[in-house]
Scaffold this motif. Sequence first.
Motif, mmCIF file in Angstrom:
data_model
loop_
_atom_site.group_PDB
_atom_site.id
_atom_site.type_symbol
_atom_site.label_atom_id
_atom_site.label_comp_id
_atom_site.label_asym_id
_atom_site.label_seq_id
_atom_site.Cartn_x
_atom_site.Cartn_y
_atom_site.Cartn_z
ATOM 1 N N GLY A 237 0.827 -1.206 0.000
ATOM 2 C CA GLY A 237 0.000 0.000 0.000
ATOM 3 C C GLY A 237 0.857 1.251 0.000
ATOM 4 O O GLY A 237 2.003 1.244 0.480
ATOM 5 N N LEU A 238 0.314 2.300 -0.540
ATOM 6 C CA LEU A 238 1.025 3.584 -0.570
ATOM 7 C C LEU A 238 0.056 4.692 -0.204
ATOM 8 O O LEU A 238 -1.071 4.705 -0.704
ATOM 9 C CB LEU A 238 1.560 3.867 -1.970
ATOM 10 N N VAL A 239 0.506 5.605 0.643
ATOM 11 C CA VAL A 239 -0.284 6.805 0.903
ATOM 12 C C VAL A 239 0.587 7.994 0.540
ATOM 13 O O VAL A 239 1.633 8.221 1.155
ATOM 14 C CB VAL A 239 -0.739 6.897 2.379
ATOM 15 N N PHE A 240 0.194 8.717 -0.467
ATOM 16 C CA PHE A 240 0.961 9.881 -0.934
ATOM 17 C C PHE A 240 0.284 11.159 -0.506
ATOM 18 O O PHE A 240 -0.910 11.317 -0.701
ATOM 19 C CB PHE A 240 0.994 9.927 -2.459
ATOM 20 N N LEU A 241 1.061 12.073 0.011
ATOM 21 C CA LEU A 241 0.542 13.413 0.257
ATOM 22 C C LEU A 241 1.307 14.341 -0.682
ATOM 23 O O LEU A 241 2.513 14.526 -0.520
ATOM 24 C CB LEU A 241 0.745 13.817 1.720
ATOM 25 N N ASP A 242 0.630 14.890 -1.628
ATOM 26 C CA ASP A 242 1.241 15.736 -2.662
ATOM 27 C C ASP A 242 2.390 15.011 -3.367
ATOM 28 O O ASP A 242 3.501 15.542 -3.497
ATOM 29 C CB ASP A 242 1.730 17.073 -2.067
ATOM 30 N N GLY A 243 2.115 13.802 -3.812
ATOM 31 C CA GLY A 243 3.107 13.062 -4.595
ATOM 32 C C GLY A 243 3.043 13.472 -6.057
ATOM 33 O O GLY A 243 2.417 14.474 -6.415
ATOM 34 N N PHE A 244 3.679 12.670 -6.897
ATOM 35 C CA PHE A 244 3.680 12.979 -8.333
ATOM 36 C C PHE A 244 2.274 12.859 -8.923
ATOM 37 O O PHE A 244 1.480 12.031 -8.495
ATOM 38 C CB PHE A 244 4.555 11.960 -9.085
ATOM 39 N N SER A 245 2.026 13.664 -9.933
ATOM 40 C CA SER A 245 0.819 13.479 -10.739
ATOM 41 C C SER A 245 1.112 13.998 -12.141
ATOM 42 O O SER A 245 1.734 15.059 -12.288
ATOM 43 C CB SER A 245 -0.350 14.258 -10.140
ATOM 44 N N PRO A 246 0.692 13.265 -13.164
ATOM 45 C CA PRO A 246 0.902 13.796 -14.506
ATOM 46 C C PRO A 246 0.060 15.047 -14.733
ATOM 47 O O PRO A 246 -1.072 15.129 -14.245
ATOM 48 C CB PRO A 246 0.458 12.650 -15.425
ATOM 49 N N VAL A 247 0.633 16.024 -15.434
ATOM 50 C CA VAL A 247 -0.120 17.240 -15.758
ATOM 51 C C VAL A 247 -0.838 16.970 -17.090
ATOM 52 O O VAL A 247 -0.204 16.796 -18.123
ATOM 53 C CB VAL A 247 0.828 18.448 -15.871
ATOM 54 N N THR A 248 -2.135 16.913 -17.012
ATOM 55 C CA THR A 248 -2.913 16.450 -18.162
ATOM 56 C C THR A 248 -3.530 17.608 -18.949
ATOM 57 O O THR A 248 -3.487 18.756 -18.519
ATOM 58 C CB THR A 248 -4.066 15.555 -17.671
ATOM 59 N N PHE A 249 -4.137 17.246 -20.058
ATOM 60 C CA PHE A 249 -4.931 18.198 -20.834
ATOM 61 C C PHE A 249 -6.002 18.817 -19.935
ATOM 62 O O PHE A 249 -6.274 20.012 -19.990
ATOM 63 C CB PHE A 249 -5.569 17.451 -22.009
ATOM 64 N N TRP A 250 -6.603 17.958 -19.101
ATOM 65 C CA TRP A 250 -7.670 18.427 -18.216
ATOM 66 C C TRP A 250 -7.162 19.440 -17.196
ATOM 67 O O TRP A 250 -7.886 20.340 -16.783
ATOM 68 C CB TRP A 250 -8.307 17.235 -17.481
ATOM 69 N N TYR A 251 -5.915 19.281 -16.793
ATOM 70 C CA TYR A 251 -5.315 20.251 -15.864
ATOM 71 C C TYR A 251 -5.326 21.635 -16.508
ATOM 72 O O TYR A 251 -5.755 22.619 -15.903
ATOM 73 C CB TYR A 251 -3.880 19.837 -15.508
ATOM 74 N N TYR A 252 -4.820 21.696 -17.753
ATOM 75 C CA TYR A 252 -4.732 22.999 -18.432
ATOM 76 C C TYR A 252 -6.124 23.561 -18.707
ATOM 77 O O TYR A 252 -6.356 24.766 -18.581
ATOM 78 C CB TYR A 252 -3.951 22.863 -19.736
#
Lengths: 287, 249
Positions: free
Chosen positions: A133-148
């Motif tokens: 299991g992993l719990v990320f707090l502000d880990g990586f995330s891809p910047v997507t088309f939806w982000y923009y």
Amino acid sequence: MENRQIVSPHWITSTSPLFFIQHQPTAGDVNKTAIIILSSGFLNNIGPYRLNVDIANSLTAQGFVVARVDQSGKGDSPKRLDAVGIDAKLADYDEVFEHLRSNFGVTRCILMGLCSGADDGLEIAKLRDTVSGLVFLDGFSPVTFWYYLYHYYIRFRHFCSWRQWKKRLVEKKPERSGEQKGDIKFSDANKQYNTGLSLRRWQSEENVKAMYESVLKKDVKIMAVFSGSAGDYYNHQGQLKKGLNSSTVGLQELFFEKAAHIYSNPAHRTELVRSISSWVQLVFLNK
Amino acid sequence: MILEPFYFGQNKSCFGHFTPASGLAQGKSVLIIPSIFGEAIRSHRVLREVARTLSSRGFDVLRFDFDGDGNSWSDTNDVSVQLWVNNIKDAYAELVKRSPDSSISVLATRFGAGLSLLTINELAVESMLFWDPILSKNEMYNIFVGPEPVIIESTGNGSNNPFTSTPDLRGFLEVGLGKDFADGFLKLDEITLSNNDLQIIETTDTDSGVQKLGFSSNVIKVEHHCDWQIKDLPVIFAPKLISTICGCL
């Protein structure tokens, strides 16, 4: 809460000294899945505003054994002389896990971390099969088309206020979501302190996706939490899931839009701890 | 280097880290009194390096976390000023136990410096070194509520002494401190500086106010921006500061 647990400091000295604090439940069976909380940035195992302590207390009350680790070179643990980079992080992980395995018979573990601790967790999970299991707090995330799209949509909605820029110049700026007084991300001092000292090694988008996909394929359960301070790369609920090409069945995503990166607001902290505890209980209790 | 972590005090709730002398023993030991909350985290790295350096120079060193903070037990809601003062006494007793024949110096940081002055007369201390001490109630209050303006209600007695003003209690409650703490804080009396062996390290843009109290000759200025008033800055790491602190002890 402390009377239902034993909190003890430990040094592992087999290769390079490694310091961690162990939370162990006093009653009932210890869950076979342990929790390892990785230190973030240059902070020690306590975490910002004692966040790691609060999380550990909450999970120990559910029967989990928890280790809050000063990764080598941080907190009280000196820098490793026998390994650097990801090798040092893996060596730290292996030593702590072995300690928990030999003392409590744990077979799997959940890695938890904020910021660079989250990044480390993802890299370790990719290379170690004992991580379930992993719990990320502000880990990586891809910047997507939806982000923009979302990014410009918000600005478009406030177009009227753009036209009032002259008025805004003399008015106090309203607080943005996730922005809090004294928050490093928004302080002028950030420019001075955040140059060259950052422990985060941002990966390419392909690498980030590949790491997530590889970990999810191994049936590792992930809880990814993002705060409003991660606005540079994450700005709406579900962005991470949308950005990954593979199945995201084991991925739970949460967006605390009002929270700061270090959860300086006690109410946000409480809500975060509650969410993590509920998720861990739901996914890992009695497993 | 050996580091011995342990819990001490009446309830074994206070977390301490003892670093015995690794160099040629000097017969001296140092009690490091930290600040609290965010300031304790920010200054941890400097104090850790100070402990290591002093140990290599032959000093026994004890660091600890106040109850309700860091790795110590107790909920933040349950702490009081008196409990923190007792933590200092307990830490001192622990250092005496572990380093019985040595003379003890105190290195105190920020809020820890103010607290140490409340108990220092009861302890046999050879010398004291303060790093950016907070010696006014108003500034102490700032630690709890952050950099925003402090609401102070004057008690109307006309005194300029910052310890006679009454802070707004809401700030304490917002950071999770209980009413006991607020009550104890309000009862804090004037802190007097009288020890001739007192040295004060002030970093850039920091004014502890001791010069106004006639202790200007005891102040050592160090060029480093700690920026304590900004709540969430990263961990402080300043080799020059570490060497100055170690040189003073």
